[in-house]
Design an enzyme around this catalytic site. Structure first.
Site, PDB file in Angstrom:
ATOM      1  N   GLN A 115      -7.309  -3.164   2.460  1.00 11.94           N
ATOM      2  CA  GLN A 115      -6.550  -2.174   3.214  1.00 11.94           C
ATOM      3  C   GLN A 115      -7.249  -0.813   3.154  1.00 11.94           C
ATOM      4  O   GLN A 115      -6.847   0.075   2.410  1.00 11.94           O
ATOM      5  CB  GLN A 115      -5.140  -2.083   2.617  1.00 11.94           C
ATOM      6  N   PHE A 116      -8.307  -0.648   3.965  1.00  9.81           N
ATOM      7  CA  PHE A 116      -9.058   0.614   3.940  1.00  9.81           C
ATOM      8  C   PHE A 116      -8.202   1.799   4.366  1.00  9.81           C
ATOM      9  O   PHE A 116      -8.483   2.947   4.008  1.00  9.81           O
ATOM     10  CB  PHE A 116     -10.319   0.525   4.804  1.00  9.81           C
ATOM     11  N   THR A 117      -7.111   1.544   5.084  1.00 10.81           N
ATOM     12  CA  THR A 117      -6.266   2.638   5.564  1.00 10.81           C
ATOM     13  C   THR A 117      -5.517   3.351   4.441  1.00 10.81           C
ATOM     14  O   THR A 117      -4.913   4.403   4.671  1.00 10.81           O
ATOM     15  CB  THR A 117      -5.264   2.145   6.629  1.00 10.81           C
TER      16      THR A 117
END
Length: 147
Positions: free
Chosen positions: A78-80
């Site tokens: 989950q890079f966000t």
């Protein structure tokens, strides 16, 4: 490195209409890796997640860990989690690039497996549909800079 850890009674991830990971009781972990994170952060965070005592004991108190309830883990990249939201359109420059993030993601997963847990995953970089039934709900944000 950041993790959003949700206690779930079930969770699954679907890619292109196919369920690629599914668990019953345990943790859904959304894992974000930032530029500059190292193996040390991945190991430290995996240890913290695997040993958190957030499951109810017979008296209804959050006193049991994942092992005590025979729980499983579903890990989703989950890079966000490292979004910069100063403007209306988030930026993601703080997130680690795949050449750094993928090995650290895999290390985190392997550390959880080496701790004795069944770990399901999504696919790094894929568009995924993640479903969960939150138990409690209990959701905890962990950040290695604060541990």
């Amino acid at each position: 490195m950041r993790a959003v850890v949700t206690r779930v009674s079930s969770a699954s991830v679907e890619i292109d209409g196919i369920i690629t990971g599914k668990i019953d009781n345990g943790f859904l972990v959304l894992l974000g890796i930032k530029d500059g994170d190292t193996e040390l952060e991945a190991k430290k965070l995996a240890t913290k997640v695997c040993n958190m005592r957030v499951f109810a004991d017979p008296d209804g108190k959050m006193n049991l860990d994942l092992k005590a309830i025979n729980g499983n883990i579903l890990v989703i990249s989950q890079f966000t989690l490292f979004a910069d939201c100063k403007s209306r359109r988030p930026g993601f420059t703080a997130a680690a690039r795949p050449d750094i993030a993928i090995p650290l993601y895999e290390l985190f997963v392997n550390e959880c497996r080496n701790a004795g847990f069944s770990v399901e995953t999504g696919e790094f970089g894929a568009t995924m549909n993640v479903s969960s039934v939150n138990a409690g709900p209990v959701t905890i944000l962990l950040d290695t800079e604060e541990m």
